[in-house]
Design a protein around this motif. Sequence first.
Motif, mmCIF file in Angstrom:
data_model
loop_
_atom_site.group_PDB
_atom_site.id
_atom_site.type_symbol
_atom_site.label_atom_id
_atom_site.label_comp_id
_atom_site.label_asym_id
_atom_site.label_seq_id
_atom_site.Cartn_x
_atom_site.Cartn_y
_atom_site.Cartn_z
ATOM 1 N N TRP A 55 0.813 -1.215 0.000
ATOM 2 C CA TRP A 55 0.000 0.000 0.000
ATOM 3 C C TRP A 55 0.851 1.271 0.000
ATOM 4 C CZ3 TRP A 55 -0.270 -3.858 3.698
ATOM 5 C CH2 TRP A 55 0.414 -3.626 4.894
ATOM 6 N N GLU A 56 2.162 1.101 0.150
ATOM 7 C CA GLU A 56 3.072 2.240 0.092
ATOM 8 C C GLU A 56 3.711 2.410 -1.290
ATOM 9 O OE1 GLU A 56 4.798 2.229 4.663
ATOM 10 O OE2 GLU A 56 5.735 0.893 3.181
ATOM 11 N N HIS A 57 3.472 1.465 -2.181
ATOM 12 C CA HIS A 57 4.120 1.498 -3.478
ATOM 13 C C HIS A 57 3.696 2.716 -4.296
ATOM 14 C CE1 HIS A 57 4.755 -3.174 -3.499
ATOM 15 N NE2 HIS A 57 5.560 -2.539 -2.669
ATOM 16 N N ASP A 58 4.645 3.234 -5.025
ATOM 17 C CA ASP A 58 4.383 4.337 -5.945
ATOM 18 C C ASP A 58 3.527 3.811 -7.096
ATOM 19 O OD1 ASP A 58 4.682 6.288 -8.039
ATOM 20 O OD2 ASP A 58 6.478 7.022 -7.024
ATOM 21 N N PRO A 59 2.402 4.444 -7.412
ATOM 22 C CA PRO A 59 1.558 3.963 -8.511
ATOM 23 C C PRO A 59 2.318 3.816 -9.826
ATOM 24 C CG PRO A 59 0.366 5.596 -7.219
ATOM 25 C CD PRO A 59 1.772 5.578 -6.692
ATOM 26 N N ASN A 60 3.313 4.673 -10.066
ATOM 27 C CA ASN A 60 4.053 4.573 -11.313
ATOM 28 C C ASN A 60 4.946 3.336 -11.366
ATOM 29 O OD1 ASN A 60 2.984 6.686 -12.725
ATOM 30 N ND2 ASN A 60 4.611 8.136 -12.254
ATOM 31 N N ASP A 61 5.274 2.762 -10.213
ATOM 32 C CA ASP A 61 5.989 1.484 -10.223
ATOM 33 C C ASP A 61 5.101 0.409 -10.851
ATOM 34 O OD1 ASP A 61 8.200 2.588 -8.957
ATOM 35 O OD2 ASP A 61 7.516 2.049 -6.952
ATOM 36 N N TRP A 62 3.830 0.426 -10.490
ATOM 37 C CA TRP A 62 2.876 -0.525 -11.051
ATOM 38 C C TRP A 62 2.651 -0.254 -12.542
ATOM 39 C CZ3 TRP A 62 0.682 -4.643 -8.507
ATOM 40 C CH2 TRP A 62 0.850 -4.682 -7.117
ATOM 41 N N LYS A 63 2.481 1.021 -12.885
ATOM 42 C CA LYS A 63 2.193 1.367 -14.280
ATOM 43 C C LYS A 63 3.341 0.960 -15.200
ATOM 44 C CE LYS A 63 -0.828 5.256 -13.090
ATOM 45 N NZ LYS A 63 -0.985 6.730 -13.101
ATOM 46 N N TRP A 64 4.566 1.229 -14.769
ATOM 47 C CA TRP A 64 5.727 0.894 -15.600
ATOM 48 C C TRP A 64 5.897 -0.613 -15.741
ATOM 49 C CZ3 TRP A 64 11.301 0.325 -13.724
ATOM 50 C CH2 TRP A 64 12.165 0.153 -14.818
#
Length: 294
Positions: free
Chosen positions: A102-111
């Motif tokens: 839940w702390e992950h940067d959304p752009n980590d997921w997007k990339w």
Amino acid sequence: MELEAGQVAVVTGAASGIGLAMAERFAAEGLKVVLADVEEAALDKAAARLRGSGATVHARVVDVGERDSVRELADDAYATFGAVHVLCNNAGVGSGAEGRMWEHDPNDWKWAFAVNVWGVFHGIQAFVPRMIEGGAPGHVVNTSSGDGGIAPLPTASVYAVTKAAVVTMTESLYAHLKAEGAAVGASVLFPGPHMLRTGLWESHRNRPDRYAKERPRRTPYRSLDQWEAAMREAGREVEFTPVEYVAEVVVEGIGADRFWLLPPSEHSDRQIRARARSMLDRAEPSYLERFVLD
């Protein structure tokens, strides 16, 4: 599918690591190879290395996360060689995510999804219809990972989720190809059985600005050499699988029309059984406990 001289193989993520090893192995079988990678300098070096060994090579800079880039790769491959018989959707990145999910940067997921999941789909959509229409035997190999493809490593959950998606996508592709009566087969690759020396640990060097982190990383990135040194200091020697072995598994698997390109491994087999048993028993996923974050 029987690999034969003169056939054409397209490999993404081909400038180094598993991708380059597969391209070299296909070339050794007499196939023409199309190398695709986002890193131009490394791609040029890989192409020169293959040409130096006598291979027929075409190289193109490609961002698999961009649909148009992959469609242009397909157009280029067919314009250059007239056909494609083997497609290896191999390009992949680590996400660089930190902390709890839940702390992950959304752009980590997007990339990670853009490359590891959308990249595979873009390859399927750009090449498979043409491969079917060509009528010749063909094969698609999608690279997954034991991390996610078999059971997730919670410390790398973003990567694991993407690689689990690759397994399901390839299972679905297999079913659709069978329903179509196509001469094209499909396989999902689990590189291993041990760690591999690849550029995955330095994925951040090619991270596009559009997926830049929204906030600075709390800890510096750690290289594979640094991680290996830390493991050694902790009293753990890490085993590595040569990428050439993985390429051999791919070539042998294509020839045998094998769906699961999963090298023999007691560790993987234990994980598979433990996960299946947890599901069948409707029990908690105890196979994850040894990986719980501190």
